[in-house]
Design an enzyme around this catalytic site. Structure first.
Site, short mmCIF file in Angstrom:
data_model
loop_
_atom_site.label_atom_id
_atom_site.label_comp_id
_atom_site.label_asym_id
_atom_site.label_seq_id
_atom_site.Cartn_x
_atom_site.Cartn_y
_atom_site.Cartn_z
N GLY A 91 0.44 -0.99 -0.13
CA GLY A 91 -0.31 0.08 -0.42
C GLY A 91 0.64 1.41 -0.33
CB SER A 92 4.26 2.21 1.26
OG SER A 92 5.12 1.03 0.89
CE1 TYR B 213 7.54 -8.42 -10.89
CE2 TYR B 213 7.49 -8.49 -13.25
CZ TYR B 213 7.17 -7.57 -11.78
OH TYR B 213 6.68 -6.78 -12.13
CB VAL C 109 2.28 1.18 -13.57
CG1 VAL C 109 1.25 2.53 -13.08
CG2 VAL C 109 1.10 0.36 -14.11
P1 NAP Z 1 6.35 -0.41 -5.52
O1 NAP Z 1 6.22 0.70 -6.24
O2 NAP Z 1 7.78 -0.13 -5.93
O3 NAP Z 1 5.74 -0.68 -4.15
C1 NAP Z 1 6.40 -2.36 -3.71
C2 NAP Z 1 5.45 -2.35 -3.01
O4 NAP Z 1 5.71 -3.38 -2.46
C3 NAP Z 1 5.62 -1.34 -1.35
O5 NAP Z 1 4.21 -0.59 -1.21
C4 NAP Z 1 6.52 -2.17 -0.83
O6 NAP Z 1 6.68 -2.25 0.77
C5 NAP Z 1 6.05 -3.89 -1.25
N1 NAP Z 1 6.53 -5.09 -0.48
C6 NAP Z 1 8.03 -4.74 -1.62
N2 NAP Z 1 8.73 -5.99 -0.83
C7 NAP Z 1 7.65 -6.69 0.41
C8 NAP Z 1 7.87 -6.88 1.71
N3 NAP Z 1 8.91 -8.61 1.93
N4 NAP Z 1 7.01 -7.68 2.53
C9 NAP Z 1 6.13 -6.41 2.59
N5 NAP Z 1 5.91 -5.74 1.45
C10 NAP Z 1 6.87 -5.51 0.47
O7 NAP Z 1 5.81 -1.15 -7.05
P2 NAP Z 1 4.32 -0.89 -7.78
O8 NAP Z 1 4.46 -0.20 -8.87
O9 NAP Z 1 3.59 -0.06 -6.67
O10 NAP Z 1 3.53 -2.49 -8.23
C11 NAP Z 1 2.39 -2.96 -7.37
C12 NAP Z 1 2.51 -3.80 -8.17
O11 NAP Z 1 2.12 -3.77 -9.44
C13 NAP Z 1 3.32 -5.08 -8.13
O12 NAP Z 1 3.40 -6.37 -7.90
C14 NAP Z 1 3.90 -5.50 -9.40
O13 NAP Z 1 4.69 -6.69 -9.53
C15 NAP Z 1 3.26 -4.60 -10.25
N6 NAP Z 1 2.96 -3.97 -11.49
C16 NAP Z 1 3.88 -2.71 -11.70
C17 NAP Z 1 4.26 -2.10 -12.48
C18 NAP Z 1 4.89 -1.05 -12.66
O14 NAP Z 1 5.32 -0.53 -13.91
N7 NAP Z 1 4.99 -0.07 -11.79
C19 NAP Z 1 3.33 -2.90 -13.92
C20 NAP Z 1 3.34 -4.60 -13.98
C21 NAP Z 1 2.53 -4.79 -12.91
P3 NAP Z 1 7.97 -0.95 1.34
O15 NAP Z 1 7.16 0.45 0.48
O16 NAP Z 1 7.56 -0.64 2.69
O17 NAP Z 1 9.47 -1.06 0.65
O1 GFB Z 2 10.59 0.26 -17.20
P1 GFB Z 2 11.71 -0.13 -17.97
O2 GFB Z 2 13.00 -0.40 -16.81
O3 GFB Z 2 11.58 -1.98 -18.17
O4 GFB Z 2 12.62 0.20 -18.72
P2 GFB Z 2 10.33 -3.07 -19.17
C1 GFB Z 2 13.31 -0.42 -20.03
C2 GFB Z 2 13.39 0.43 -21.25
O5 GFB Z 2 13.21 1.69 -21.05
C3 GFB Z 2 15.02 0.05 -22.54
C4 GFB Z 2 15.26 1.79 -21.84
O6 GFB Z 2 14.16 -0.16 -23.83
C5 GFB Z 2 15.05 0.69 -21.83
O7 GFB Z 2 16.96 0.83 -22.75
N1 GFB Z 2 15.51 2.78 -21.19
C6 GFB Z 2 15.73 4.40 -21.15
C7 GFB Z 2 15.85 3.14 -19.67
N2 GFB Z 2 16.70 4.95 -20.94
C8 GFB Z 2 16.74 3.80 -19.60
C9 GFB Z 2 16.59 4.37 -17.76
O8 GFB Z 2 17.32 5.33 -17.54
N3 GFB Z 2 16.08 3.55 -17.09
C10 GFB Z 2 15.59 2.69 -17.41
N4 GFB Z 2 15.08 1.51 -16.55
N5 GFB Z 2 15.32 1.89 -18.53
C11 GFB Z 2 9.75 -3.76 -17.29
C12 GFB Z 2 9.55 -4.52 -16.19
O9 GFB Z 2 10.62 -3.86 -18.16
O10 GFB Z 2 8.12 -3.56 -17.87
C13 GFB Z 2 9.07 -4.56 -14.71
O11 GFB Z 2 11.08 -5.09 -16.24
C14 GFB Z 2 7.68 -4.35 -15.30
O12 GFB Z 2 9.55 -5.57 -13.82
C15 GFB Z 2 7.68 -2.92 -16.69
O13 GFB Z 2 7.17 -5.85 -15.54
C16 GFB Z 2 6.14 -3.80 -16.86
O14 GFB Z 2 9.16 -2.19 -19.30
O15 GFB Z 2 11.86 -3.34 -20.59
#
Ligand code: NAP
Ligand code: GFB
Length: 324
Positions: A17-18, A146, A176
């Site tokens: 939730g954080s 992952y 996201v």
């Molecule tokens: P985030 O900003 O990194 O937040 C991760 C959250 O998980 C935080 O609240 C963290 O708590 C908690 N957490 C991590 N390890 C934990 C542990 N061992 N015990 C309890 N809590 C733990 O991630 P998010 O982007 O909001 O992602 C949320 C979900 O969406 C995830 O399941 C992720 O895989 C999925 N998702 C995200 C994206 C994306 O682009 N962001 C895309 C696809 C799917 P603390 O704050 O206390 O560390």
């Molecule tokens: O969001 P991201 O790190 O992950 O984006 P994915 C990676 C893409 O952005 C690659 C380019 O094409 C990188 O070459 N990029 C350019 C950069 N500059 C940067 C930079 O400064 N930082 C980063 N991180 N990338 C993710 C998964 O894959 O997809 C995650 O790894 C999650 O866990 C997400 O599931 C939805 O989009 O490649």
């Protein structure tokens, strides 16, 4: 919004939730007031319980006795963190998910909505990808750990339904971003890392270093939109099979196009370099949101440019407390 959550008080526990998406849900529920009568919301961070630990997981579930769970907690990171730490994306996420789903089952939780990601789909595939294709072949190498851990949530959901009739489901998210993201330059996802890099380059008068060619394509989706859609899924979506919550295929952009929007939002006038010695990761993972559109044809996603603008403003205003 009408609710199918069932009668009586509903205690909704949000793991993670954080984080980025947890904070977005909190914003929609508390600030936008999208709360149904009888709902009580609990937002957990890792400080409330380390969900890697089964004893702490049980204790936090017994303390709150949720009727519903939105399961977000995960080891999360951008492409380059995955490439450095693949094994722990598998081990940590398998453990967290097993602890949460089994505890939800043991304590009689009615519904769980977990999160999958569009990066878990097969790498060699036809496009657009849809919900039926999750297990059709190996995921991209860069984040195979992952991806396998996330795929197992879908397997677990089907098994909890088959064996115990539990209605546990999952949503599939693309990339996201938004307020409260992890803006760390080394470990963050692309938009948040690049917002921080651009902000720093402007302050220091240096070039902006984009990693990779800029050619990969992504379906960037604003966290507040995802918050609203996860609430819809919790209240209305009744399938065990997962559903993609994302902007459509037509909204996919290249990394280069996204960089241009960040640069414009932060009014960065310096040089932009593309470091092609760094991996591009998956070139694309174009997902169809046709299933979502059948359920909620009128949902309006925030335009990408506006969402990037709002995220940049949030980052500048909250720089001292943001995760950097
Ligand atoms: P985030 O900003 O990194 O937040 C991760 C959250 O998980 C935080 O609240 C963290 O708590 C908690 N957490 C991590 N390890 C934990 C542990 N061992 N015990 C309890 N809590 C733990 O991630 P998010 O982007 O909001 O992602 C949320 C979900 O969406 C995830 O399941 C992720 O895989 C999925 N998702 C995200 C994206 C994306 O682009 N962001 C895309 C696809 C799917 P603390 O704050 O206390 O560390
Ligand atoms: O969001 P991201 O790190 O992950 O984006 P994915 C990676 C893409 O952005 C690659 C380019 O094409 C990188 O070459 N990029 C350019 C950069 N500059 C940067 C930079 O400064 N930082 C980063 N991180 N990338 C993710 C998964 O894959 O997809 C995650 O790894 C999650 O866990 C997400 O599931 C939805 O989009 O490649």
């Amino acid at each position: 919004m009408d609710s199918q959550l069932g009668p009586g008080p509903r205690r909704i526990l949000v793991t993670g939730g954080s984080g980025l998406i947890g904070k977005a849900i909190e914003h929609v529920v508390i600030k936008e007031g999208d709360k149904v009568d009888g709902e009580e919301w609990i937002f957990l961070s890792s400080k409330d319980a380390n969900l890697l630990d089964v004893v702490q997981t049980r204790a936090v579930f017994e303390k709150h006795r949720p009727t519903h769970v939105i399961h977000l907690a995960a080891k999360v990171g951008g492409l380059y963190l995955h490439m450095r730490d693949n094994l722990y994306f598998l081990r940590d996420n398998l453990r967290i998910n097993d602890n949460v789903l089994q505890m939800a089952h043991e304590l009689g939780v009615t519904k769980v909505v977990s999160c999958l990601s569009s990066c878990i789909f097969p790498d060699k595939t036809s496009y657009p990808i849809d919900e039926t294709m999750i297990h059709n072949g190996p995921p991209h190498d860069s984040n195979f750990c992952y991806s396998h851990a996330k795929r197992m949530i879908d397997v677990q959901n089907r098994a909890y339904f088959q064996q115990y009739g539990r209605r546990y489901t999952a949503v599939i998210l693309a990339n996201v971003f938004g307020p409260h993201d992890n803006f760390n330059i080394e470990n963050g996802h692309v938009l948040s890392a690049l917002i921080n890099k651009t902000y720093k380059a402007k302050k220091e008068g240096t070039a902006l270093n984009v990693w990779g060619s800029g050619n990969p394509q992504r379906q960037f989706t604003y966290s507040l939109d995802i918050g609203r859609l996860i609430l819809w899924a919790l209240r209305e979506y009744d399938e065990i099979d997962p559903i993609i919550l994302s902007v459509g295929e037509q909204d996919e952009v290249t990394i280069k196009e996204a960089v241009e929007m960040i640069v414009e939002s932060l009014d960065f006038k310096g040089e932009i370099l593309f470091d092609t010695s760094m991996s591009d990761g998956q070139m694309k993972k174009t997902a169809s949101n046709a299933k979502l559109r059948r359920y909620v044809p009128d949902f309006v996603f925030t335009p990408l440019k506006e969402a990037i603008q709002r995220t940049c403003e949030w980052f500048v205003e909250n720089y001292d407390s943001a995760r950097t």
